[in-house]
Write an enzyme that holds these catalytic residues in place. Structure first.
Site, PDB file in Angstrom:
ATOM      1  N   HIS A  34       0.820  -1.208   0.000  1.00 14.90           N
ATOM      2  CA  HIS A  34       0.000   0.000   0.000  1.00 14.90           C
ATOM      3  C   HIS A  34       0.859   1.265   0.000  1.00 14.90           C
ATOM      4  CE1 HIS A  34      -3.787  -2.184   1.712  1.00 14.90           C
ATOM      5  NE2 HIS A  34      -3.384  -2.679   0.552  1.00 14.90           N
ATOM      6  N   GLU A  74       0.764   3.973   1.797  1.00 15.65           N
ATOM      7  CA  GLU A  74       1.226   4.453   3.103  1.00 15.65           C
ATOM      8  C   GLU A  74       2.476   3.701   3.541  1.00 15.65           C
ATOM      9  OE1 GLU A  74      -3.379   4.440   3.179  1.00 15.65           O
ATOM     10  OE2 GLU A  74      -1.777   3.191   2.362  1.00 15.65           O
ATOM     11  N   CYS A  87      -5.913   1.368   5.654  1.00 20.24           N
ATOM     12  CA  CYS A  87      -6.445   0.105   6.158  1.00 20.24           C
ATOM     13  C   CYS A  87      -5.837  -0.161   7.535  1.00 20.24           C
ATOM     14  CB  CYS A  87      -6.116  -1.036   5.194  1.00 20.24           C
ATOM     15  SG  CYS A  87      -4.373  -1.521   5.182  1.00 20.24           S
TER      16      CYS A  87
END
Length: 142
Positions: A68, A70, A93
């Site tokens: 992801h 991030e 998430c």
């Protein structure tokens, strides 16, 4: 406190970085910002370095291999991101929330995406619970 001008700039940068993703369905960008408003790192969702971007239309294949935005931003930072803020084009998430907390990031700003907030509602509720327990400030940036 960062005023709206800076929130908008960093969110626009996250949106730009998101376009670097080869994912055809969900492009996520993240920007980590130091307290002095300088950029510490950027990341977007995609496969790990050296892993071929193939079978992107196969959802299970893609999800099993995607890092992801991030987490990519945290892993790409060359210095500590403790005390920084992160701007992301999608609410993190729960797995990214854990990485954000462990990295010492104290503020999270994300774009509201109603269709995804509904689809991943349970996971985002876990994210918000984790942020609350860890004292991480989080807000939507519109």
């Amino acid at each position: 406190m960062i005023d709206n001008k800076w929130h908008n700039r960093f969110m626009e940068l996250a949106e730009h970085v998101a376009q670097w993703s080869r994912d055809p369905s969900t492009k996520v960008g993240a920007v980590i910002v130091r307290p002095d408003k300088s950029v510490a790192s950027v990341g977007f969702n995609g496969f790990a370095r050296g892993v071929a971007d193939v079978n992107l239309e196969d959802r299970e294949y893609k999800l099993a291999r995607t890092t992801h935005g991030e987490l990519n931003a945290i892993l790409s930072a060359r210095t500590s991101v403790e005390g920084c803020a992160i701007y992301t084009t999608l609410c993190p998430c729960s797995h990214c929330a854990a990485a954000i907390i462990q990295a010492g990031i104290t503020k999270v700003y994300y774009k509201p995406t109603p269709e995804r907030m509904t689809r991943w509602k349970e996971n985002f509720e876990i994210t918000f619970d984790m942020f609350n327990q860890a004292g991480v400030i989080y807000n939507e940036v519109v």
